[in-house]
Design an enzyme around this catalytic site. Structure first.
Site, short mmCIF file in Angstrom:
data_model
loop_
_atom_site.label_atom_id
_atom_site.label_comp_id
_atom_site.label_asym_id
_atom_site.label_seq_id
_atom_site.Cartn_x
_atom_site.Cartn_y
_atom_site.Cartn_z
N ARG A 100 -1.25 -3.86 7.29
CA ARG A 100 -2.14 -3.80 8.47
C ARG A 100 -3.23 -2.75 8.33
O ARG A 100 -4.21 -2.77 9.07
CB ARG A 100 -1.30 -3.47 9.73
CG ARG A 100 -0.30 -4.54 10.10
CD ARG A 100 0.72 -4.01 11.08
NE ARG A 100 1.47 -2.88 10.51
CZ ARG A 100 2.36 -2.16 11.16
NH1 ARG A 100 2.63 -2.45 12.41
NH2 ARG A 100 2.99 -1.17 10.57
N ARG A 117 11.64 6.96 9.74
CA ARG A 117 12.14 6.13 10.84
C ARG A 117 13.65 6.03 10.89
O ARG A 117 14.23 5.81 11.95
CB ARG A 117 11.55 4.72 10.72
CG ARG A 117 10.05 4.73 10.97
CD ARG A 117 9.42 3.39 10.72
NE ARG A 117 8.03 3.42 11.07
CZ ARG A 117 7.04 3.65 10.19
NH1 ARG A 117 7.32 3.87 8.92
NH2 ARG A 117 5.78 3.65 10.60
N SER A 147 14.25 -2.45 24.03
CA SER A 147 13.60 -3.46 24.86
C SER A 147 13.53 -4.76 24.06
O SER A 147 13.68 -4.76 22.82
CB SER A 147 12.18 -3.01 25.21
OG SER A 147 11.37 -3.00 24.05
N GLY A 178 5.05 3.23 -0.33
CA GLY A 178 6.49 3.22 -0.64
C GLY A 178 6.89 2.36 -1.83
O GLY A 178 6.29 2.42 -2.90
N TYR A 221 22.87 -4.36 4.01
CA TYR A 221 23.47 -4.76 5.30
C TYR A 221 23.00 -6.15 5.74
O TYR A 221 23.32 -6.58 6.84
CB TYR A 221 23.29 -3.68 6.38
CG TYR A 221 21.88 -3.25 6.73
CD1 TYR A 221 20.97 -4.13 7.28
CD2 TYR A 221 21.49 -1.93 6.55
CE1 TYR A 221 19.69 -3.72 7.63
CE2 TYR A 221 20.21 -1.51 6.89
CZ TYR A 221 19.32 -2.42 7.43
OH TYR A 221 18.06 -2.00 7.78
N LYS A 241 16.99 -9.35 8.08
CA LYS A 241 17.21 -9.36 6.63
C LYS A 241 18.23 -10.44 6.25
O LYS A 241 18.14 -11.05 5.18
CB LYS A 241 17.66 -7.99 6.13
CG LYS A 241 16.61 -6.87 6.27
CD LYS A 241 15.49 -6.98 5.25
CE LYS A 241 14.65 -5.70 5.21
NZ LYS A 241 13.50 -5.80 4.30
N GLY A 265 0.79 -1.23 0.00
CA GLY A 265 0.00 0.00 0.00
C GLY A 265 0.82 1.27 0.00
O GLY A 265 0.29 2.37 -0.24
#
Ligand code: HXC
Ligand code: NAP
Length: 290
Positions: free
Chosen positions: A47, A207, A113, A26, A155, A170, A24
């Site tokens: 999602r 991000r 975390s 990018g 990477y 990945k 949906g």
């Protein structure tokens, strides 16, 4: 002709039904738009139903193909299996799966975390594995040919600090790709991967380069060809790898990054910072005229 234009001939994906996870937004959307232009029908899944529905509507307004939006969190096997059943109900057969959905963010690893680490692993590695297993089992049982195309990053083999869950996941997707390329070739199922360098998208940039970071760390500066990727050039490669034109390509990962990762790897590549005058001086000091 140049890299901002579509590369394959009209109708190259005619009759193909392709599932795109994360389709949906990018890069998933960009690749999907080109598949449609080449004659494919699509299922796009992620999602967020609203995002998918809007994308599907816009895509169909631009091209003749059918786009089915389906909600599915790839971390949940029950949702993946239900989504796959809906794909079959919609199209009868899916010919190709583009595993593109991902989650990522930057952080020093010691600040993460356990839930943060697992969230990225689960979307990228578990999600890709679950979609792959569901599609592969179906293709094998139905004696249908199929093709997987998995989006990794450079990477995946070098590793990278500050995105460690993504790098680990990945790398796992790359191992999955290469392993199944051999194991499932006997069923007529191919598996390949693409490792893109920086391609600006809202999802990745927000991000990975939040706030002012995008000014401080201009990704184009790290790329030997001096620019970031254009969505169409990735779409060209993806369309080739998902099409029958690439029938003899199996188990490979194709890098599309303008030479970025090699620039970081080559021991002396940073000598490009030395100005011509300094090279002239060095030459002169060993007795040679510039
Ligand atoms: C540290 C973070 C964090 C951050 C979330 N968490 N963001 N920790 N730094 N920036 C922690 C949360 O505190 C929480 O842990 C756990 O992660 C889960 O967060 P949620 O927000 O509950 O998760 P969720 O709603 O499932 O969202 C997943 C997500 C989000 C990955 C965190 O960013 C997302 O939806 N991403 C999808 C799209 C995406 O990432 N696209 C970029 C792909 S780019 P606690 O312990 O507090 O519960 C890409 C490019 C690679 O892969 C190569 C580029 C060259
Ligand atoms: P993006 O737009 O954020 O794409 C990620 C997609 O994954 C979104 O559509 C998101 O949709 C979906 N997604 C996230 N979590 C999901 C889940 N649990 N279940 C199902 N779908 C989920 O970012 P992008 O840049 O286009 O990234 C696409 C792919 O390219 C990723 O695999 C990424 O790692 C790879 N890549 C990108 C770059 C780059 O420079 N952009 C470089 C190398 C590799 P929802 O939020 O609706 O779920």
């Amino acid at each position: 002709m140049n890299y901002t234009e579509g590369m394959l001939r009209e109708g190259s994906l005619k009759g193909k039904n392709i599932l795109i996870t994360g389709g949906g937004t990018g890069l998933g959307r960009a690749m999907g738009e080109y598949f449609l232009e080449l004659g494919a029908n699509l299922v796009i899944t992620s999602r967020k139903l609203e995002v998918l529905e809007l994308t599907a509507k816009e895509m169909m307004a631009k091209s003749g193909g059918k786009v089915v939006p389906l909600v599915c969190d790839v971390r949940e096997i029950a949702q993946v299996e239900a989504m796959w059943a809906q794909c079959i109900a919609a199209f009868g057969q899916i010919h190709g799966v583009l595993n593109n959905a991902a989650g990522n963010f930057i952080s020093p690893t010691e600040r993460l975390s356990s839930n943060a680490f697992n969230t990225v692993l689960d979307i990228v590695l578990k999600g890709t594995s679950q979609v792959t297993l569901t599609a592969g089992k179906h293709w094998i049982a139905e004696k249908q040919l199929g093709v997987f195309l998995n989006i990794v990053t450079t990477y995946a083999w070098t590793g990278s600090g500050y995105v460690v869950p993504s790098a680990a996941a990945k790398a796992g997707v790359l191992a999955l790709t290469r392993s199944l390329a051999v194991e499932w070739a006997k069923y007529g199922i191919r598996s390949n991967a693409i490792a893109p360098g920086p391609f600006p998208t809202e999802g990745a940039w927000s991000r990975l380069l939040p706030g002012d970071l995008v000014k401080k760390f201009d990704p184009a500066k790290k790329v030997p060809v001096g620019r970031v990727g254009v969505h169409q050039e990735l779409a060209n490669l993806a369309a080739y790898l998902i099409s029958d034109f690439s029938a003899y390509v199996n188990g490979d990962v194709i890098t599309i990054d303008g030479g970025e990762w090699l620039k970081g790897a080559g021991e002396f590549n940073n000598l490009e910072m030395i100005p011509q005058e300094m090279w002239d001086m060095m030459e002169a000091s060993r007795g040679k005229k510039p």
